[in-house]
Design a protein around this motif. Structure first.
Motif, mmCIF file in Angstrom:
data_model
loop_
_atom_site.group_PDB
_atom_site.id
_atom_site.type_symbol
_atom_site.label_atom_id
_atom_site.label_comp_id
_atom_site.label_asym_id
_atom_site.label_seq_id
_atom_site.Cartn_x
_atom_site.Cartn_y
_atom_site.Cartn_z
ATOM 1 N N ASP A 3 0.690 -1.246 0.108
ATOM 2 C CA ASP A 3 0.084 -0.001 -0.118
ATOM 3 C C ASP A 3 0.988 1.224 -0.051
ATOM 4 O OD1 ASP A 3 -1.850 2.029 0.558
ATOM 5 O OD2 ASP A 3 -2.820 1.165 2.145
ATOM 6 N N GLN A 4 0.857 1.962 -1.241
ATOM 7 C CA GLN A 4 1.967 3.124 -1.309
ATOM 8 C C GLN A 4 1.007 4.467 -1.009
ATOM 9 O OE1 GLN A 4 4.073 2.286 -4.856
ATOM 10 N NE2 GLN A 4 5.136 0.703 -4.130
ATOM 11 N N GLY A 5 -0.142 4.261 -0.670
ATOM 12 C CA GLY A 5 -0.648 5.595 -0.275
ATOM 13 C C GLY A 5 -1.387 6.293 -1.382
ATOM 14 N N ASN A 6 -2.522 6.892 -1.136
ATOM 15 C CA ASN A 6 -3.107 7.749 -2.002
ATOM 16 C C ASN A 6 -3.874 6.767 -3.021
ATOM 17 O OD1 ASN A 6 -2.383 10.610 -1.281
ATOM 18 N ND2 ASN A 6 -0.476 10.142 -2.326
ATOM 19 N N GLY A 7 -4.100 5.771 -2.646
ATOM 20 C CA GLY A 7 -4.934 4.735 -3.124
ATOM 21 C C GLY A 7 -4.278 3.957 -4.245
ATOM 22 N N VAL A 8 -2.873 3.965 -4.008
ATOM 23 C CA VAL A 8 -2.001 3.234 -5.023
ATOM 24 C C VAL A 8 -1.467 1.977 -4.489
ATOM 25 C CG1 VAL A 8 0.287 3.208 -6.257
ATOM 26 C CG2 VAL A 8 -1.270 5.298 -6.298
ATOM 27 N N HIS A 9 -1.741 0.823 -5.154
ATOM 28 C CA HIS A 9 -1.108 -0.353 -4.634
ATOM 29 C C HIS A 9 -0.338 -1.034 -5.591
ATOM 30 C CE1 HIS A 9 -4.493 0.097 -1.600
ATOM 31 N NE2 HIS A 9 -3.795 -0.881 -0.915
ATOM 32 N N ARG A 10 0.941 -1.433 -5.126
ATOM 33 C CA ARG A 10 1.698 -2.142 -6.196
ATOM 34 C C ARG A 10 1.313 -3.639 -6.335
ATOM 35 N NH1 ARG A 10 4.944 -5.581 -3.779
ATOM 36 N NH2 ARG A 10 5.904 -4.863 -1.632
ATOM 37 N N PRO A 11 1.671 -4.511 -7.553
ATOM 38 C CA PRO A 11 1.500 -5.872 -7.443
ATOM 39 C C PRO A 11 2.214 -6.503 -6.339
ATOM 40 C CG PRO A 11 1.987 -4.976 -9.700
ATOM 41 C CD PRO A 11 2.368 -3.806 -8.653
ATOM 42 N N LEU A 12 1.586 -7.454 -5.697
ATOM 43 C CA LEU A 12 2.312 -8.472 -4.672
ATOM 44 C C LEU A 12 3.107 -9.362 -5.103
ATOM 45 C CD1 LEU A 12 -1.013 -9.126 -2.579
ATOM 46 C CD2 LEU A 12 0.573 -7.196 -2.201
ATOM 47 N N ASN A 13 4.230 -9.622 -4.396
ATOM 48 C CA ASN A 13 5.196 -10.706 -4.869
ATOM 49 C C ASN A 13 4.513 -11.949 -4.416
ATOM 50 O OD1 ASN A 13 5.874 -11.176 -2.200
ATOM 51 N ND2 ASN A 13 7.623 -9.328 -2.538
ATOM 52 N N GLY A 14 5.320 -13.107 -4.733
ATOM 53 C CA GLY A 14 4.594 -14.342 -4.577
ATOM 54 C C GLY A 14 4.422 -14.580 -2.640
ATOM 55 N N LEU A 15 5.338 -14.200 -2.082
ATOM 56 C CA LEU A 15 5.511 -14.152 -0.590
ATOM 57 C C LEU A 15 4.218 -13.417 -0.041
ATOM 58 C CD1 LEU A 15 6.518 -15.365 2.075
ATOM 59 C CD2 LEU A 15 8.297 -13.537 1.876
ATOM 60 N N GLU A 16 4.189 -12.377 -0.523
ATOM 61 C CA GLU A 16 3.116 -11.273 -0.087
ATOM 62 C C GLU A 16 1.492 -12.025 -0.429
ATOM 63 O OE1 GLU A 16 5.590 -6.924 -0.489
ATOM 64 O OE2 GLU A 16 4.198 -7.925 -1.834
ATOM 65 N N ASP A 17 1.642 -12.563 -1.436
ATOM 66 C CA ASP A 17 0.279 -13.153 -2.082
ATOM 67 C C ASP A 17 -0.008 -14.275 -1.237
ATOM 68 O OD1 ASP A 17 -1.682 -12.675 -3.973
ATOM 69 O OD2 ASP A 17 -1.220 -14.326 -4.897
ATOM 70 N N SER A 18 1.061 -15.170 -0.804
ATOM 71 C CA SER A 18 0.783 -16.259 -0.007
ATOM 72 C C SER A 18 0.351 -15.673 1.424
ATOM 73 C CB SER A 18 1.939 -17.067 0.188
ATOM 74 O OG SER A 18 3.085 -16.572 0.785
ATOM 75 N N TYR A 19 0.755 -14.773 2.055
ATOM 76 C CA TYR A 19 0.653 -14.456 3.154
ATOM 77 C C TYR A 19 -1.070 -13.871 3.411
ATOM 78 C CZ TYR A 19 0.404 -11.761 7.576
ATOM 79 O OH TYR A 19 0.174 -11.264 9.005
ATOM 80 N N HIS A 20 -1.492 -13.339 2.256
ATOM 81 C CA HIS A 20 -2.911 -12.923 2.113
ATOM 82 C C HIS A 20 -3.675 -14.158 2.103
ATOM 83 C CE1 HIS A 20 -3.636 -8.864 0.928
ATOM 84 N NE2 HIS A 20 -2.602 -8.827 0.602
ATOM 85 N N LEU A 21 -3.250 -15.367 1.349
ATOM 86 C CA LEU A 21 -3.828 -16.575 1.818
ATOM 87 C C LEU A 21 -3.771 -17.122 3.079
ATOM 88 C CD1 LEU A 21 -5.294 -19.084 0.157
ATOM 89 C CD2 LEU A 21 -3.254 -19.915 -0.228
ATOM 90 N N VAL A 22 -2.934 -17.249 3.516
ATOM 91 C CA VAL A 22 -2.598 -17.535 5.030
ATOM 92 C C VAL A 22 -3.631 -16.794 6.186
ATOM 93 C CG1 VAL A 22 -1.292 -17.519 7.118
ATOM 94 C CG2 VAL A 22 -0.549 -18.652 4.839
ATOM 95 N N THR A 23 -3.669 -15.270 5.730
ATOM 96 C CA THR A 23 -4.661 -14.763 6.578
ATOM 97 C C THR A 23 -6.199 -15.090 6.335
ATOM 98 O OG1 THR A 23 -4.485 -12.813 5.219
ATOM 99 C CG2 THR A 23 -2.846 -12.814 7.066
ATOM 100 N N SER A 24 -6.370 -15.313 5.125
ATOM 101 C CA SER A 24 -7.815 -15.565 4.603
ATOM 102 C C SER A 24 -8.181 -16.711 5.237
ATOM 103 C CB SER A 24 -8.030 -15.714 3.174
ATOM 104 O OG SER A 24 -7.817 -14.190 2.734
#
Length: 238
Positions: free
Chosen positions: A61-82
């Motif tokens: 989350d880079q602020g002002n509504g801008v989100h960069r693409p997630l890398n593989g590790l970040e994407d898997s963390y989203h899955l873990v938290t879900s």
């Protein structure tokens, strides 16, 4: 908060069926331990994020509504938290069902009106201020009413202390930050996240012991009531 809702007449202990509370106990303990495992896995992923370090492109989350693409590790963390969120939801449903049952059993076994109205079994967790002690109070009341004179199990206080720590940290079972914000926190300073995870794991494990302790005294009293009825029947036949 005294119960102002009309309660059914108290039942003798011998008339209570121990099977439903046994089943509820088993499901609740299983869900609590599964939730503990889910938060251990979450902590492992946060350590992985901290070790990997923040990418050169900055936080997700880079602020002002801008989100960069997630890398593989970040994407898997989203899955873990879900997945962890789904486990926590299931755990909450089973715990509430167990809590309602032992509250009703305590009333039936003792003939005493519960200290907290039935509405607080659910709303006691979400109403501000009340949520700081009502849920623990309902569990404690069910135990003390069922087993008067016995000391409240340590597990109840450990469970509640860990729960409050996780809740007040803002990243426990109920967390205010978005997953991307938590990822950024893992990159910057992972220790507060891990301490919060440890509090949730502690609450889940201690909660399993508390569920077992409260259920055990109710099953003991039900069995004692049935034993007394059997003895009286045998004496009558003699």
């Amino acid at each position: 908060m005294n119960d102002q809702i009309a309660e059914p007449a108290a039942q003798p202990a011998a008339s209570l069926d121990p099977l439903p509370v046994r089943v509820s106990q088993g499901l609740t303990i299983g869900a609590l331990l599964l939730a503990a495992l889910a938060w251990v896995v979450r902590g492992v992923w946060e350590i992985r994020l901290a070790v990997a370090g923040e990418p050169a492109s900055g936080p997700p989350d880079q602020g002002n509504g801008v989100h960069r693409p997630l890398n593989g590790l970040e994407d898997s963390y989203h899955l873990v938290t879900s997945l962890g969120g789904g486990v926590a939801f299931l755990c909450a449903l089973l715990f509430l069902a167990w809590l309602w049952r032992v509250r009703d059993n305590a009333r039936a076994l003792s003939g005493q009106t519960p200290k907290y109205a039935g509405i607080w079994v659910c709303f006691g967790w979400i109403v501000p201020i009340a949520n700081l002690w009502f849920p623990r109070g309902i569990v404690a009341d069910a135990y003390r009413t069922t087993a008067p004179g016995r000391k409240l199990p340590v597990s109840v206080n450990v469970w509640w202390g860990c729960w409050l720590t996780g809740m007040l940290s803002g990243v426990g079972i109920v967390y205010r930050d978005s997953t991307d914000e938590i990822i950024a926190r893992a990159y910057d300073e992972v220790w507060p996240l891990l301490l919060s995870d440890a509090a949730v794991v502690g609450a889940a494990v201690a909660g399993a012991f508390a569920v077992r302790a409260v259920t055990a005294v109710q099953l003991e009293r039900i069995a004692r009531g049935r034993g007394a009825v059997t003895t009286e029947a045998a004496a009558g036949e003699g």
